[in-house]
Design a protein around this motif. Structure first.
Motif, short mmCIF file in Angstrom:
data_model
loop_
_atom_site.label_atom_id
_atom_site.label_comp_id
_atom_site.label_asym_id
_atom_site.label_seq_id
_atom_site.Cartn_x
_atom_site.Cartn_y
_atom_site.Cartn_z
N GLY A 190 0.82 -1.20 0.00
CA GLY A 190 0.00 0.00 0.00
C GLY A 190 0.86 1.26 0.00
N GLU A 191 0.30 2.33 0.53
CA GLU A 191 0.98 3.63 0.52
C GLU A 191 2.08 3.71 1.56
OE1 GLU A 191 0.55 6.31 -1.43
OE2 GLU A 191 -0.94 5.28 -2.65
N GLY A 192 3.19 4.37 1.17
CA GLY A 192 4.22 4.65 2.13
C GLY A 192 5.62 4.36 1.63
N PHE A 193 6.60 4.95 2.32
CA PHE A 193 8.02 4.77 2.04
C PHE A 193 8.75 4.61 3.37
CE2 PHE A 193 6.36 7.05 -1.56
CZ PHE A 193 7.06 6.57 -2.65
N PHE A 194 9.76 3.76 3.37
CA PHE A 194 10.65 3.70 4.53
C PHE A 194 11.48 4.98 4.58
CE2 PHE A 194 10.16 -0.87 3.41
CZ PHE A 194 9.56 -1.29 4.59
N GLN A 195 11.78 5.44 5.80
CA GLN A 195 12.59 6.64 5.99
C GLN A 195 14.03 6.21 6.27
OE1 GLN A 195 10.21 9.81 8.37
NE2 GLN A 195 9.55 7.82 9.18
N ILE A 196 14.95 6.83 5.56
CA ILE A 196 16.36 6.45 5.64
C ILE A 196 17.20 7.67 6.03
CG2 ILE A 196 18.31 5.43 4.43
CD1 ILE A 196 15.86 3.58 4.74
N GLN A 197 18.05 7.49 7.03
CA GLN A 197 18.96 8.55 7.47
C GLN A 197 20.19 8.56 6.56
OE1 GLN A 197 18.67 10.62 10.58
NE2 GLN A 197 20.15 11.77 9.38
N MET A 198 20.41 9.68 5.85
CA MET A 198 21.55 9.79 4.95
C MET A 198 22.80 10.26 5.71
SD MET A 198 20.32 8.73 2.17
CE MET A 198 21.54 9.21 0.94
N ILE B 83 6.51 4.90 8.59
CA ILE B 83 6.65 5.13 7.15
C ILE B 83 6.10 6.51 6.81
CG2 ILE B 83 6.64 2.70 6.52
CD1 ILE B 83 3.71 2.90 5.86
N ALA B 84 6.45 6.98 5.64
CA ALA B 84 6.05 8.32 5.19
C ALA B 84 5.29 8.21 3.88
CB ALA B 84 7.27 9.23 5.03
N ARG B 85 4.32 9.06 3.70
CA ARG B 85 3.61 9.16 2.43
C ARG B 85 3.61 10.61 1.97
NH1 ARG B 85 -1.72 10.94 2.72
NH2 ARG B 85 -2.59 11.12 4.84
N PHE B 86 3.28 10.81 0.69
CA PHE B 86 3.33 12.14 0.09
C PHE B 86 2.05 12.39 -0.70
CE2 PHE B 86 7.63 10.73 0.74
CZ PHE B 86 8.29 11.84 1.22
N ALA C 201 5.52 17.95 1.59
CA ALA C 201 6.23 17.47 2.77
C ALA C 201 5.78 16.06 3.13
CB ALA C 201 5.98 18.41 3.95
N ALA C 202 6.71 15.32 3.72
CA ALA C 202 6.41 13.95 4.13
C ALA C 202 5.38 13.94 5.26
CB ALA C 202 7.69 13.26 4.59
N ILE C 203 4.43 13.03 5.15
CA ILE C 203 3.43 12.80 6.20
C ILE C 203 3.79 11.47 6.85
CG2 ILE C 203 0.99 12.55 6.73
CD1 ILE C 203 0.44 14.01 4.04
N VAL C 204 4.20 11.51 8.10
CA VAL C 204 4.73 10.33 8.78
C VAL C 204 3.66 9.70 9.66
CG1 VAL C 204 6.52 9.47 10.33
CG2 VAL C 204 7.05 11.31 8.70
#
Length: 260
Positions: A99-107, A174-177, A199-202
């Motif tokens: 479904g909707e969302g992305f994992f958040q990764i610390q760069m 997770i974050a969605r846009f 902006a990311a919606i977490v």
């Protein structure tokens, strides 16, 4: 002749189209890859006879007019963010988003990137990281003696400790846009937030408008081989037709020059 220039723009457009298709095909086995599509727009027109102008003193008007186009341009290479197939891996740190969302990764520079690639590992400190060693946010540390790592559908990470007691290590968010197609791809299966994406919606997996997680699964690329081959054939035919127009226009110009 204008036909030479017009057909040349068509050949350039189809050349870019083939490049987009080839990138899709090259990433058919890339985890979490989202295919792209080339979109085109027509260029400016020259009005030889403008529609709506008067054609007589009695007020009759020209119904259609005469417009000559000047070719085609690439408008965008839109990214199709549809769900890819979920493939079982039986690896306990592999996680897929359904479904909707992305994992958040610390760069490394402190910024946050986003990915659909959930092939995670543990670094020497037990931190949950990507295959490039970037931390998964919020940071989750898995103890060395932890057993039976479980990642629930709502993102809660649990293990069994040395006393066989269940220990909750943290919560994967997770974050969605609003416009996920507006994300900027930077390679390594990562995206960056842009003004276009918003902006990311977490939130937590499983909440309203967010997808949930599936442990021991990975999301495959959403590239369909048959569709890409079909698009490639169509692009090749369009390129060939534009090439023939250039040849025909050249022959017509040569004939006109000989008559003179």
């Amino acid at each position: 002749m204008k036909a030479l220039h017009i057909a040349a723009t068509g050949m350039r457009a189809q050349e870019l189209n083939v490049e987009v298709i080839s990138n899709n095909v090259a990433n058919m086995r890339t985890t979490g890859y989202k295919r792209q599509r080339a979109d085109f727009q027509d260029l400016l027109y020259q009005n030889l006879r403008r529609m709506g102008t008067n054609s007589s003193a009695n007020g009759t008007i020209v119904p259609t007019g005469v417009q000559i186009g000047s070719g085609v341009k690439t408008a965008s290479t839109a990214r199709i963010m549809s769900q890819g197939n979920l493939a079982p891996t039986n690896k306990e740190l592999d996680v897929a988003i359904r479904g909707e969302g992305f994992f958040q990764i610390q760069m490394p520079d402190g910024g946050t990137a986003y990915t659909r690639d959930g092939s995670f590992e543990r670094d020497p400190n037990g931190q949950l990281v990507t295959i490039d060693g970037y931390s998964v946010l919020p940071g989750i540390v898995i103890p060395e003696d932890a057993r039976d790592i479980t990642i629930s559908n709502d993102g809660q990470v649990q293990v069994l400790d040395a006393n066989n007691a269940v220990q909750v290590l943290g919560q994967i968010q997770i974050a969605r846009f609003i416009n996920k197609s507006g994300l900027e791809a930077i390679g390594d299966n990562l995206f960056l937030e842009t003004e276009s994406s918003g902006a990311a919606i977490v939130g937590n997996p499983g909440e309203a408008a967010f997808g949930d997680l599936m442990q021991k699964h990975l999301e495959m690329a959403n590239v369909e081989a048959v569709s890409e081959i079909s698009d490639l054939i169509a692009a090749q035919r369009a390129y060939e037709m534009n090439s023939r127009i250039i040849k025909a226009a050249d022959e017509m110009s040569a004939t006109t020059s000989n008559l003179r």
